[in-house]
Write an enzyme that holds these catalytic residues in place. Sequence first.
Site, PDB file in Angstrom:
ATOM      1  N   GLN A  77       0.803  -1.224   0.000  1.00 17.12           N
ATOM      2  CA  GLN A  77       0.000   0.000   0.000  1.00 17.12           C
ATOM      3  C   GLN A  77       0.836   1.274   0.000  1.00 17.12           C
ATOM      4  O   GLN A  77       0.338   2.334  -0.371  1.00 17.12           O
ATOM      5  CB  GLN A  77      -0.961  -0.003   1.202  1.00 17.12           C
ATOM      6  CG  GLN A  77      -2.037  -1.072   1.073  1.00 17.12           C
ATOM      7  CD  GLN A  77      -3.017  -1.079   2.235  1.00 17.12           C
ATOM      8  OE1 GLN A  77      -2.747  -1.640   3.281  1.00 17.12           O
ATOM      9  NE2 GLN A  77      -4.166  -0.446   2.059  1.00 17.12           N
ATOM     10  N   ARG A 101       3.526  -0.006  13.076  1.00 10.43           N
ATOM     11  CA  ARG A 101       3.270  -1.318  12.477  1.00 10.43           C
ATOM     12  C   ARG A 101       3.492  -1.234  10.974  1.00 10.43           C
ATOM     13  O   ARG A 101       2.836  -0.443  10.289  1.00 10.43           O
ATOM     14  CB  ARG A 101       1.834  -1.757  12.775  1.00 10.43           C
ATOM     15  CG  ARG A 101       1.467  -3.069  12.110  1.00 10.43           C
ATOM     16  CD  ARG A 101       0.090  -3.599  12.525  1.00 10.43           C
ATOM     17  NE  ARG A 101      -0.193  -4.817  11.796  1.00 10.43           N
ATOM     18  CZ  ARG A 101      -1.307  -5.057  11.089  1.00 10.43           C
ATOM     19  NH1 ARG A 101      -2.272  -4.170  11.060  1.00 10.43           N
ATOM     20  NH2 ARG A 101      -1.446  -6.182  10.437  1.00 10.43           N
ATOM     21  N   GLU A 121      -5.307 -10.509   8.544  1.00  8.92           N
ATOM     22  CA  GLU A 121      -6.673 -10.752   8.065  1.00  8.92           C
ATOM     23  C   GLU A 121      -6.790 -11.935   7.111  1.00  8.92           C
ATOM     24  O   GLU A 121      -7.154 -11.763   5.931  1.00  8.92           O
ATOM     25  CB  GLU A 121      -7.220  -9.490   7.382  1.00  8.92           C
ATOM     26  CG  GLU A 121      -7.271  -8.300   8.321  1.00  8.92           C
ATOM     27  CD  GLU A 121      -7.940  -7.078   7.718  1.00  8.92           C
ATOM     28  OE1 GLU A 121      -8.167  -7.046   6.493  1.00  8.92           O
ATOM     29  OE2 GLU A 121      -8.248  -6.145   8.481  1.00  8.92           O
ATOM     30  N   TRP A 162      -5.192   3.077  11.768  1.00 11.31           N
ATOM     31  CA  TRP A 162      -4.975   2.805  10.349  1.00 11.31           C
ATOM     32  C   TRP A 162      -5.449   4.022   9.569  1.00 11.31           C
ATOM     33  O   TRP A 162      -6.623   4.326   9.612  1.00 11.31           O
ATOM     34  CB  TRP A 162      -5.744   1.559   9.899  1.00 11.31           C
ATOM     35  CG  TRP A 162      -5.406   1.248   8.485  1.00 11.31           C
ATOM     36  CD1 TRP A 162      -6.026   1.722   7.370  1.00 11.31           C
ATOM     37  CD2 TRP A 162      -4.319   0.442   8.037  1.00 11.31           C
ATOM     38  NE1 TRP A 162      -5.390   1.260   6.252  1.00 11.31           N
ATOM     39  CE2 TRP A 162      -4.338   0.478   6.637  1.00 11.31           C
ATOM     40  CE3 TRP A 162      -3.319  -0.293   8.690  1.00 11.31           C
ATOM     41  CZ2 TRP A 162      -3.396  -0.210   5.862  1.00 11.31           C
ATOM     42  CZ3 TRP A 162      -2.404  -0.966   7.922  1.00 11.31           C
ATOM     43  CH2 TRP A 162      -2.453  -0.922   6.519  1.00 11.31           C
ATOM     44  N   GLU A 172      -5.421   1.914  -1.556  1.00 10.25           N
ATOM     45  CA  GLU A 172      -6.461   1.206  -0.809  1.00 10.25           C
ATOM     46  C   GLU A 172      -7.030   0.041  -1.643  1.00 10.25           C
ATOM     47  O   GLU A 172      -8.199  -0.006  -1.986  1.00 10.25           O
ATOM     48  CB  GLU A 172      -7.530   2.209  -0.352  1.00 10.25           C
ATOM     49  CG  GLU A 172      -8.730   1.666   0.377  1.00 10.25           C
ATOM     50  CD  GLU A 172      -8.439   0.815   1.612  1.00 10.25           C
ATOM     51  OE1 GLU A 172      -7.372   0.964   2.229  1.00 10.25           O
ATOM     52  OE2 GLU A 172      -9.298  -0.010   1.939  1.00 10.25           O
ATOM     53  N   TRP A 173      -6.155  -0.889  -2.027  1.00 13.82           N
ATOM     54  CA  TRP A 173      -6.535  -2.123  -2.708  1.00 13.82           C
ATOM     55  C   TRP A 173      -7.454  -1.832  -3.905  1.00 13.82           C
ATOM     56  O   TRP A 173      -7.150  -0.952  -4.695  1.00 13.82           O
ATOM     57  CB  TRP A 173      -7.130  -3.113  -1.691  1.00 13.82           C
ATOM     58  CG  TRP A 173      -6.221  -3.300  -0.508  1.00 13.82           C
ATOM     59  CD1 TRP A 173      -6.474  -2.954   0.790  1.00 13.82           C
ATOM     60  CD2 TRP A 173      -4.871  -3.839  -0.499  1.00 13.82           C
ATOM     61  NE1 TRP A 173      -5.388  -3.241   1.593  1.00 13.82           N
ATOM     62  CE2 TRP A 173      -4.401  -3.786   0.836  1.00 13.82           C
ATOM     63  CE3 TRP A 173      -4.010  -4.370  -1.468  1.00 13.82           C
ATOM     64  CZ2 TRP A 173      -3.130  -4.220   1.221  1.00 13.82           C
ATOM     65  CZ3 TRP A 173      -2.737  -4.810  -1.083  1.00 13.82           C
ATOM     66  CH2 TRP A 173      -2.320  -4.737   0.234  1.00 13.82           C
TER      67      TRP A 173
HETATM   68  C1  GBH Z   1      -8.103  -3.519   6.373  1.00 14.44           C
HETATM   69  O1  GBH Z   1      -9.103  -4.501   6.215  1.00 14.44           O
HETATM   70  C2  GBH Z   1      -6.811  -3.894   5.673  1.00 14.44           C
HETATM   71  O2  GBH Z   1      -6.010  -4.688   6.537  1.00 14.44           O
HETATM   72  C3  GBH Z   1      -6.024  -2.677   5.246  1.00 14.44           C
HETATM   73  O3  GBH Z   1      -4.982  -3.067   4.403  1.00 14.44           O
HETATM   74  C4  GBH Z   1      -6.930  -1.676   4.578  1.00 14.44           C
HETATM   75  O4  GBH Z   1      -6.242  -0.562   4.093  1.00 14.44           O
HETATM   76  C5  GBH Z   1      -7.966  -1.269   5.592  1.00 14.44           C
HETATM   77  O5  GBH Z   1      -8.704  -2.377   5.956  1.00 14.44           O
HETATM   78  C6  GBH Z   1      -8.981  -0.266   5.087  1.00 14.44           C
HETATM   79  O6  GBH Z   1      -9.874  -0.846   4.194  1.00 14.44           O
HETATM   80  O7  GBH Z   1     -15.702  -3.603  -0.462  1.00 14.44           O
HETATM   81  O8  GBH Z   1     -17.898  -3.812   0.502  1.00 14.44           O
HETATM   82  O9  GBH Z   1     -16.683  -5.794  -0.188  1.00 14.44           O
HETATM   83  C7  GBH Z   1     -10.325  -4.218   6.858  1.00 14.44           C
HETATM   84  C8  GBH Z   1     -11.390  -5.256   6.564  1.00 14.44           C
HETATM   85  C9  GBH Z   1     -12.555  -6.213   4.738  1.00 14.44           C
HETATM   86  C10 GBH Z   1     -13.007  -3.987   5.335  1.00 14.44           C
HETATM   87  C11 GBH Z   1     -13.122  -5.977   3.367  1.00 14.44           C
HETATM   88  C12 GBH Z   1     -13.597  -3.735   3.985  1.00 14.44           C
HETATM   89  C13 GBH Z   1     -14.552  -4.702   1.998  1.00 14.44           C
HETATM   90  C14 GBH Z   1     -16.008  -4.557   1.967  1.00 14.44           C
HETATM   91  N1  GBH Z   1     -11.973  -4.995   5.262  1.00 14.44           N
HETATM   92  N2  GBH Z   1     -14.130  -4.943   3.395  1.00 14.44           N
HETATM   93  S1  GBH Z   1     -16.620  -4.452   0.329  1.00 14.44           S
END
Ligand code: GBH
Length: 469
Positions: free
Chosen positions: A16, A73, A163, A416, A423-424
């Site tokens: 990231q 972290r 996770e 965070w 952000e993925w």
């Molecule tokens: C974290 O996951 C990650 O560890 C981190 O890398 C990331 O930057 C951070 O969240 C913020 O997102 O798109 O409606 O399908 C948190 C758990 C699981 C929350 C997946 C968001 C996607 C929902 N995440 N979820 S959706």
Amino acid sequence: MFPLDFAWGAGTAAYQIEGGWQADGKGPSIWDTFCHEKGRVFKEQNGDVACNSFELWEKDLECIQLLGLTHYRLSLSWARLLPDGTARHVNQKGVQYYNKVIDDLRACNVSPMVTLYHFDLPQALQDQGGWKSSAIATYFDNYAKFCFQTFGDRVKLWITINEPQVCAKLGHEDGIHAPGLKEPGIAAYLVGHNMLRAHAMAWHSYNSFYRAKQKGAVSLAINSDWLEPLHPDCHEDIAATERDLVFTLGWFAWPVFVTGDYPEIMRSAIDSQSKKLGYHGNSRLPRFSKDEPAILGTADFFALNYYTSRKVKPGGGCGQMCMKSDRDAEEVLDPSWPISGVSWLAVVPHGLRKLLQYIKDTFNNPAVYITENGFSQIGPLQIEDIQRCKFYSDTILEVAKAIEEDGVNVRGYFAWSLLDNFEWADGFSVRFGLFHVDFCDGKLSRTIYRSGREYAKIIMKYKRETGAQ
Ligand code: GBH
């Protein structure tokens, strides 16, 4: 009052922030591959450069110092250290980079918490089946041993896998994270299983070969929303909530903290769906082998990533074989909860307190680190991010209550994220940082948000009151 030695941190992950995707001998990871395919990520963005922390680490260090963090972290890029995923070839430039980061942190009196795996598998290992292959556990264990050996003299807090639920489900069931597989109802359970095996092997390696000398602690970071029944008196909603909790938190926490095996409710839900859909053969939820290192007891603390809460009722199945059908739990939002920049992140600080209480009661009062918690912005840039300030102060107040009134053994809190970052699947459109990063100015300038200043004040107040350094 927060206890002495409380960890005040912020987090990031290699893919990231680092960029340098091909710099100095780094091998490709599944996120490099995924982002370079069409249609995977918002506006086809990628982490090729991201915050360029690979070159601009010292700027990050300035941010860390400005906040007054006691802990930071970060995650290691497996493919930066071991380009083909195996210890056959070590990339010394990668080792040098992380050595510098760790040494610089320590020189500033900041303790590193290091995650070995935050979603970025070396592509070379994906080509051999990735997390679906049983052999991955040994590859991971070798990588973990390499890291303990190389950095463990200075790193005392380790997270093996971040996770596993997200990697398993988003990467192999929904296909919206790398490696982008859509194999509903089967692959995610297999991947989760291999992640638990990999985690346990690495914990045992630490325990047998490094713990006595290095005296650190190892866990895995489990993400969970707080879940409660839509109608608190409705039995169906209560049962659906229990199932939902088991499929998120319980999937990984139950084997590690309670029995060494999956929760019974999870297995029976999956098996009864299989039967209903006429799926024959072995349970889709694999079984742990007695000949392998035990899963039970392989966490020295509970690492929790908490963002939001949901209300739950039965339903939500897909009519076919998929995790949603197995889980038979539909999540809804309470209309009174404000929404942050992204639709999934309803702001529910008190949900964290409830989840902490639940963890205390269910997992035998473990030491808990909140390894992620944060608030996102989208749309026009607001350096004066008042909403996020309130989010952090409300949430930290709930953590204080969990400690003081509920007796939860919370040892640290990591916001965070340190920086706005990649952000993925949302690319750079979603901003979680305590520092804004200007992705357009070529210099990737970091600017503190008001929420960063507020967080710094909270930490400073704590230091003043406790005399902590
Ligand atoms: C974290 O996951 C990650 O560890 C981190 O890398 C990331 O930057 C951070 O969240 C913020 O997102 O798109 O409606 O399908 C948190 C758990 C699981 C929350 C997946 C968001 C996607 C929902 N995440 N979820 S959706």
